[in-house]
Write an enzyme that holds these catalytic residues in place. Structure first.
Site, PDB file in Angstrom:
ATOM      1  CG  ASN A   9       6.311  -1.586 -29.510  1.00  0.00           C
ATOM      2  OD1 ASN A   9       5.963  -0.830 -28.656  1.00  0.00           O
ATOM      3  ND2 ASN A   9       7.438  -1.273 -29.424  1.00  0.00           N
ATOM      4  CE  LYS A  11       8.449   1.846 -30.791  1.00  0.00           C
ATOM      5  NZ  LYS A  11       9.975   2.641 -31.747  1.00  0.00           N
ATOM      6  CG  HIS A  97      11.901  -2.693 -29.353  1.00  0.00           C
ATOM      7  ND1 HIS A  97      12.327  -1.666 -28.243  1.00  0.00           N
ATOM      8  CD2 HIS A  97      10.802  -2.291 -29.886  1.00  0.00           C
ATOM      9  CE1 HIS A  97      11.517  -0.831 -29.951  1.00  0.00           C
ATOM     10  NE2 HIS A  97      11.080  -1.693 -30.923  1.00  0.00           N
ATOM     11  CD  GLU A  99      12.303   1.995 -28.912  1.00  0.00           C
ATOM     12  OE1 GLU A  99      10.827   1.307 -28.009  1.00  0.00           O
ATOM     13  OE2 GLU A  99      12.710   2.131 -30.062  1.00  0.00           O
ATOM     14  CD  GLU A 169      11.411  -3.381 -34.171  1.00  0.00           C
ATOM     15  OE1 GLU A 169      10.117  -3.976 -34.644  1.00  0.00           O
ATOM     16  OE2 GLU A 169      11.620  -3.563 -33.033  1.00  0.00           O
ATOM     17  N   GLY A 175      12.790   4.199 -36.127  1.00  0.00           N
ATOM     18  CA  GLY A 175      12.183   6.009 -35.279  1.00  0.00           C
ATOM     19  C   GLY A 175      12.926   7.218 -36.441  1.00  0.00           C
ATOM     20  CB  SER A 215      11.476   4.384 -40.473  1.00  0.00           C
ATOM     21  OG  SER A 215      12.183   4.808 -39.298  1.00  0.00           O
TER      22      SER A 215
HETATM   23  P1  PGA Z   1       9.057   2.198 -36.190  1.00  0.00           P
HETATM   24  O1  PGA Z   1       8.850   1.564 -34.495  1.00  0.00           O
HETATM   25  O2  PGA Z   1       8.616   2.231 -36.400  1.00  0.00           O
HETATM   26  O3  PGA Z   1       8.611   3.831 -35.331  1.00  0.00           O
HETATM   27  O4  PGA Z   1      10.482   2.244 -36.846  1.00  0.00           O
HETATM   28  C1  PGA Z   1       9.819  -0.022 -34.952  1.00  0.00           C
HETATM   29  C2  PGA Z   1       9.694  -0.424 -33.924  1.00  0.00           C
HETATM   30  O5  PGA Z   1      10.142  -0.271 -32.689  1.00  0.00           O
HETATM   31  O6  PGA Z   1       8.722  -1.204 -33.590  1.00  0.00           O
END
Ligand code: PGA
Length: 252
Positions: A9, A11, A97, A99, A169, A175, A215
């Site tokens: 992903n 982003k 997601h 976010e 998630e 993140g 992460s």
């Molecule tokens: P990350 O994000 O691996 O940077 O923690 C995962 C995601 O949001 O899909």
């Protein structure tokens, strides 16, 4: 048979040239070194989709978007529809997601609508769920995820449900460098699979791919993916670096 998938992903990272260059090096790598039973997907920003689609054509990497509109077409300035995504050659879309849920206030009703439109268009959906830190600390994480699935997904019929990949998630792990322990991931994935089983039966639940995200990195991927109900990962930060992403795919 349940698929193992590692999906990147990206982003809102990388301009067009940077994104195409990463796609070229991943494409080259996986043409020479097939990823075996692990399916590799990259979910890029909208503007990268067409260019990446041309690069990966004929190879093994699959393409996805990170969101789609909650309407089919029309006067919705700035939106990108599921059919536009499909027309680039993309086969997947991430929906729900955290976010999108938190910064753009996408609730379960809207996510359910987006999921229905994406499936009707012929896209496969990577549907995200997961609790925030306070919810885990309060011990309500199993219920939160149940509610996200019941309201966002469980109105689908069994045939459509087969086109769904669920990504668990935990928001506190995205993140942040904090990862769910392999035990925390396994117990939630098992919970998710049993919810799917209760609603849709053994065949749908046994075949459902459930990804872990938050992460994930080369140093922890193999341990997390080795759990019986974890079928790969949704990778944010580490999907922006070719070597890290390849190492995670190879842990799959
Ligand atoms: P990350 O994000 O691996 O940077 O923690 C995962 C995601 O949001 O899909």
């Amino acid at each position: 048979m349940r698929k193992t998938i590692v999906a990147g992903n990206w982003k809102m990272n990388m301009d067009l040239e940077e994104g195409l260059s990463l796609a070229r090096s991943l494409d080259q790598y996986f043409r020479n070194t097939p990823s075996g039973k692990t399916e590799v997907i990259i979910c890029t920003p909208f503007i990268h989709l067409t260019g990446v689609s041309d690069i990966i054509k004929g190879g093994s990497i699959k393409l996805g978007a990170q969101n789609c509109a909650s309407e089919v077409s029309g006067a919705f300035t700035g939106e990108v529809s599921a059919s536009m995504i499909k027309s680039t050659g993309a086969e997947y879309v991430i929906i729900g997601h955290s976010e999108r849920r938190s910064y753009y206030h996408e609730d379960n009703d809207m996510l359910s609508k987006k999921t229905g439109i994406a499936l009707d268009t012929g896209l496969n959906v990577i549907f995200c769920c997961g609790e925030v830190k306070d919810e885990r600390e309060a011990g309500v994480h199993f219920n939160i995820v149940k509610c996200q699935l019941e309201e966002g997904l469980f109105n689908l019929d069994a045939e459509k449900m087969e086109k769904i990949i669920i990504a668990y998630e935990p928001v506190w792990a995205i993140g942040t460098g904090l990862t769910a322990t392999p035990e925390q991931a396994q117990e939630m994935h098992k919970h998710i699979r049993s919810l799917v089983r209760d609603k849709y039966g053994n065949s749908v639940s046994d075949n459902m791919t459930i990804l872990y995200g938050g992460s994930c990195k080369p140093s922890n991927a193999a341990e997390i993916f080795s759990n019986p109900d974890v079928d790969g990962g949704l990778i944010g930060g580490a999907s922006l670096k070719k070597d890290d992403f390849v190492a995670i795919v190879e842990a799959g």
